[in-house]
Scaffold this motif. Structure first.
Motif, short mmCIF file in Angstrom:
data_model
loop_
_atom_site.label_atom_id
_atom_site.label_comp_id
_atom_site.label_asym_id
_atom_site.label_seq_id
_atom_site.Cartn_x
_atom_site.Cartn_y
_atom_site.Cartn_z
N VAL A 8 36.33 36.72 49.57
CA VAL A 8 37.58 36.74 48.79
C VAL A 8 37.52 37.84 47.72
O VAL A 8 38.47 38.61 47.56
CB VAL A 8 37.86 35.36 48.16
N LYS A 9 36.42 37.92 47.00
CA LYS A 9 36.28 38.96 45.98
C LYS A 9 36.44 40.34 46.60
O LYS A 9 37.17 41.19 46.07
CB LYS A 9 34.90 38.89 45.31
N SER A 10 35.77 40.59 47.71
CA SER A 10 35.85 41.92 48.33
C SER A 10 37.23 42.19 48.90
O SER A 10 37.73 43.31 48.82
CB SER A 10 34.77 42.09 49.40
N ALA A 11 37.88 41.17 49.44
CA ALA A 11 39.21 41.34 50.04
C ALA A 11 40.24 41.78 49.00
O ALA A 11 41.14 42.55 49.31
CB ALA A 11 39.65 40.05 50.71
N PHE A 12 40.10 41.28 47.79
CA PHE A 12 41.09 41.58 46.75
C PHE A 12 40.64 42.68 45.78
O PHE A 12 41.38 43.03 44.87
CB PHE A 12 41.44 40.30 45.97
N SER A 13 39.48 43.23 45.99
CA SER A 13 38.93 44.19 45.02
C SER A 13 39.79 45.44 44.84
O SER A 13 39.80 46.03 43.77
CB SER A 13 37.50 44.59 45.41
N ASP B 163 44.73 40.00 40.16
CA ASP B 163 44.01 39.91 38.89
C ASP B 163 42.51 39.72 39.13
O ASP B 163 41.75 39.45 38.19
CB ASP B 163 44.58 38.79 38.01
N GLN B 164 42.10 39.81 40.39
CA GLN B 164 40.69 39.71 40.80
C GLN B 164 40.09 38.32 40.55
O GLN B 164 38.87 38.19 40.43
CB GLN B 164 39.84 40.78 40.10
N THR B 165 40.92 37.29 40.47
CA THR B 165 40.40 35.94 40.23
C THR B 165 40.76 34.96 41.36
O THR B 165 40.70 33.75 41.17
CB THR B 165 40.91 35.38 38.89
N GLU B 166 41.11 35.47 42.52
CA GLU B 166 41.48 34.60 43.63
C GLU B 166 40.35 33.64 44.01
O GLU B 166 40.61 32.49 44.37
CB GLU B 166 41.91 35.43 44.85
N HIS B 167 39.12 34.10 43.92
CA HIS B 167 37.98 33.23 44.25
C HIS B 167 37.91 32.04 43.27
O HIS B 167 37.52 30.94 43.67
CB HIS B 167 36.67 34.01 44.25
#
Length: 177
Positions: free
Chosen positions: A20-25, A31-35
């Motif tokens: 998840v972090k890498s997908a949204f990076s 806002d980079q907080t999806e995880h």
């Protein structure tokens, strides 16, 4: 690409978080907080373990993830149950291969089989319509926050499920923490 889709298990959580972090990076609107959202949903009453799906490669390594969680549509004291699709994540090196589409199709099928009637999504206006999503305003369903009409969408899992439904979507507290 052949992938396996299944409900996530606790032993998947850390690897899913990295996906998840890498997908949204590189997402401009993230806002980079999806995880962290996923973590909060898992601890809430909105969490449905069978509708938190992981896609794994031939080595059983997570490469994608999707979460459907409980929401309600509220109008004049009346509540209708629905689901929120958020977030959908695919590791960057596996994007543009249909993995997200496979996860969405699988999740919508499972949700319908479980008796859910509709799904809400806030997302790309050119991506989600291929899964049957259209502006939620078509049913007079609104977001609880200011958002362009064309990116706040809904789909019926059963015919006419939203025919007599209108109101504001109420997300779980996990979305506002």
């Amino acid at each position: 690409m052949h992938i396996h889709k299944r409900p996530e298990q606790p032993e998947d959580y850390l690897q899913i978080e990295e996906v998840v972090k890498s997908a949204f990076s590189q997402e401009k609107l993230s806002d980079q907080t999806e995880h962290l959202l996923i973590h909060r949903i898992r601890k809430s009453d909105a969490y449905i373990p069978d509708l938190s799906l992981v896609a794994t490669d031939q080595n059983n390594q997570p490469i994608g993830h999707l979460l459907l969680s409980k929401v309600t549509i509220v109008h004049q004291g009346q509540e209708v149950d629905s689901l929120a699709l958020a977030p959908v994540s695919v590791a960057p090196e596996h994007q543009k291969k249909g993995i997200g589409s496979q996860l969405i199709t699988e999740a919508l099928t499972r949700a319908k089989e479980m008796g859910y009637q509709s799904v809400i999504v806030l997302g790309h206006e050119h991506y989600y319509p291929k899964f049957g999503f259209k502006p939620a305003s078509s049913w007079n369903i609104r977001a609880p926050f200011d958002v362009p009409d064309h990116v706040f969408m809904a789909t019926e899992l059963t015919e006419n499920a939203l025919h007599d439904v209108q109101g504001v979507v109420h997300y779980s507290e996990a979305f506002s923490s």
